[in-house]
Design a protein around this motif. Structure first.
Motif, short mmCIF file in Angstrom:
data_model
loop_
_atom_site.label_atom_id
_atom_site.label_comp_id
_atom_site.label_asym_id
_atom_site.label_seq_id
_atom_site.Cartn_x
_atom_site.Cartn_y
_atom_site.Cartn_z
N ASP A 140 4.46 5.28 3.83
CA ASP A 140 4.12 6.63 3.89
C ASP A 140 5.37 7.72 3.89
N HIS A 141 5.02 8.78 3.19
CA HIS A 141 6.09 9.50 3.15
C HIS A 141 6.34 10.58 4.18
N ASP A 142 5.50 10.52 5.24
CA ASP A 142 5.50 11.58 6.18
C ASP A 142 5.65 10.42 7.60
N GLU A 143 6.85 10.72 8.33
CA GLU A 143 6.90 9.97 9.47
C GLU A 143 5.87 10.12 10.52
N GLU A 144 5.37 11.19 10.67
CA GLU A 144 4.34 11.60 11.54
C GLU A 144 2.99 10.82 11.41
N PHE A 145 2.74 10.72 10.08
CA PHE A 145 1.60 9.85 9.64
C PHE A 145 1.64 8.38 9.84
N SER A 166 -7.22 2.73 5.69
CA SER A 166 -7.43 1.71 4.89
C SER A 166 -6.40 0.85 5.51
N THR A 167 -5.38 0.96 5.85
CA THR A 167 -4.26 -0.03 6.35
C THR A 167 -4.85 -0.86 7.39
N VAL A 168 -5.61 -0.25 8.51
CA VAL A 168 -6.36 -1.11 9.51
C VAL A 168 -7.18 -1.85 8.99
N TRP A 169 -8.13 -1.36 8.21
CA TRP A 169 -9.20 -2.39 7.65
C TRP A 169 -8.67 -3.43 6.60
N LEU A 170 -7.56 -3.07 6.15
CA LEU A 170 -6.82 -4.28 5.19
C LEU A 170 -6.30 -5.19 6.23
N GLY A 171 -5.73 -4.92 7.33
CA GLY A 171 -5.42 -5.69 8.25
C GLY A 171 -6.43 -6.74 8.80
N TYR A 172 -7.65 -5.90 8.90
CA TYR A 172 -8.91 -7.08 9.48
C TYR A 172 -9.12 -7.81 8.17
N GLU A 213 0.64 -1.19 -0.04
CA GLU A 213 0.05 0.09 0.07
C GLU A 213 0.94 1.03 0.08
N LEU A 214 0.52 2.26 -0.87
CA LEU A 214 1.16 3.29 -1.03
C LEU A 214 0.23 4.66 -0.44
N LEU A 218 -1.50 -4.18 -5.37
CA LEU A 218 -0.75 -2.94 -5.27
C LEU A 218 -1.82 -1.88 -4.93
N ILE A 219 -2.02 -1.18 -3.82
CA ILE A 219 -3.12 -0.19 -3.49
C ILE A 219 -2.24 1.25 -3.80
N VAL A 220 -2.80 1.82 -4.72
CA VAL A 220 -1.95 3.28 -5.15
C VAL A 220 -2.80 4.35 -4.15
#
Ligand SMILES: C[S@@+](CC[C@H](N)C(=O)[O-])C[C@H]1O[C@@H](n2cnc3c(N)ncnc32)[C@H](O)[C@@H]1O
Length: 372
Positions: A242-247, A223-229, A217-218, A297-299
């Motif tokens: 993720d491009h942003d360390e905070e997120f 969505s990441t959490v839902w994908l995990g489930y 996933e890019l 691949l999820i963009v």
């Protein structure tokens, strides 16, 4: 003056002669008395003649004087009359001039008054025309505003109707997801920066259908959490970038909170210059070296639209060699022009075909050889 003196001399002479004659008579000198008497008589005659002459002269002079007086009087009267006449004429002339001046001034005043009235009328005309123009403009403006308000009201009503309809559709989609997945904690929100409920449901449909072993996933987040489930129990490995360390940290925290950390790896991949999309920066591939046989691949990143219209286009060119033969590529926000362009390029250059058009905002791309 001279006449009265000769008269006094004559009277004195007569007196002397009378006294002398009386003396001569008394003295018996008859002859001397006679001579003196004759002289006295001659003097008397002379005086009488003189008186008469003088009287005639006087009468003549008196007549002349009277005549002159009359003539002079007439002349004077005539002169006076002339003078009076002239004076009267002068007065009349002055009166005429005065009348002419008064009349001229009156006419000028009338002209000025008329001009002033005309000016006032003209000004009033202009004012009236301006007023009419103003009224007309305000009427047009009012009509225009009414039209725009109506159209705006229509637009707002359309937008509200569309939004309400969309919200209902999103809730409907969430209800469908929740019949399949039971979250163990409060889920991160959908919509806005995150994937919307309808696209999420579509994504979970595909996951359920594909049962991918390797998911990349890019753009991490909800969505990441839902994908995990959705992949629990399938042995699926999810790597989210993720491009942003905070997120990235926020997503990691959410993943951990839901007990999904064993299957989900959230990585920070700062954006770097990339030669694949008209200079749009893309994720640092140094943290992608171990990726292989990607089934799904999820963009959904880097954030597109405002940052760069082709921000997401490098995904397939960069990762094409890491995709499994049956890989499915999903691109969110496919209704945006940059993303639509990416879909066209991926189809044209990497042999993908688009599926499920119009189901959600996800573009679903598969290779033709894939049996579906
Ligand atoms: C289009 S969003 C989608 C993220 C993810 N695929 C989702 O659907 O939730 C892409 C970016 O949003 C940012 N993001 C992640 N979590 C966020 C949050 N809680 N608030 C705001 N932005 C966030 C991240 O930088 C992420 O790469």
């Amino acid at each position: 003056m001279r006449q009265s003196r000769s008269w006094r001399i004559g009277i004195a002479g007569a007196g002397v002669l009378t006294v002398a004659a009386a003396i001569a008579s008394a003295a018996g000198a008859a002859r001397v008395a006679g001579v003196l008497g004759a002289l006295l008589l001659g003097l008397g005659v002379t005086v009488a003649v003189d008186i008469r002459s003088r009287a005639a002269d006087l009468a003549h002079m008196s007549r002349l004087a009277a005549k002159r007086r009359t003539e002079d009087g007439e002349a004077a009267i005539a002169r006076d009359a002339d003078a009076s006449l002239k004076h009267v004429e002068q007065m009349q002339q002055m009166e005429r001039r005065l009348l002419v001046a008064v009349e001229t001034e009156r006419l000028r005043a009338a002209d000025r008054h008329r001009e002033a009235l005309e000016g006032q009328a003209e000004t009033a005309g202009h004012n009236r025309a301006s007023f009419d123009a103003l009224i007309s403009a305000s009427k047009h403006l009012r009509a225009d505003i009414e039209l725009r308000t109506k159209s705006l009201r229509g637009d707002v009503l359309d937008d509200v109707t569309k939004m309400t309809r969309d919200e209902v559709r999103q809730v409907e989609a969430l209800f469908q997801v929740l019949t399949r997945i039971s979250p163990r904690a409060l889920m991160p929100p959908t919509g806005r920066w995150a994937i919307d409920a309808r696209s999420l449901t579509h994504l979970l449909d595909i996951v359920a259908e594909e049962k991918p072993r390797n998911v990349v996933e890019l753009g991490s987040g909800t969505s990441t959490v839902w994908l995990g489930y959705a992949t629990e129990g399938l042995g699926t490995r999810i790597t989210s970038f993720d491009h942003d360390e905070e997120f990235a940290s926020l997503t990691r925290a959410e993943v951990a909170r839901h007990g999904l950390a064993d299957t989900i790896d959230v990585r920070t991949a700062p954006l770097q210059p990339c030669d694949q999309a008209d200079g749009a920066p893309w994720y640092d591939t140094a943290v992608m070296g171990d990726l292989e046989a990607i089934d799904l691949l999820i963009v959904d990143g880097p954030p597109g639209g405002t940052n760069h219209p082709f921000a997401r286009r490098p995904a397939v060119p960069v990762l094409a060699s890491r995709l499994s033969p049956n890989a499915v590529v999903l691109l969110d926000d496919s209704d945006r022009s940059g993303e639509a362009e990416a879909v066209r390029q991926w189809c044209d250059e990497y042999g993908f075909e688009r599926h499920d058009v119009g189901v959600s905002r996800l573009a679903v791309l598969r290779r033709p050889t894939t049996a579906h």
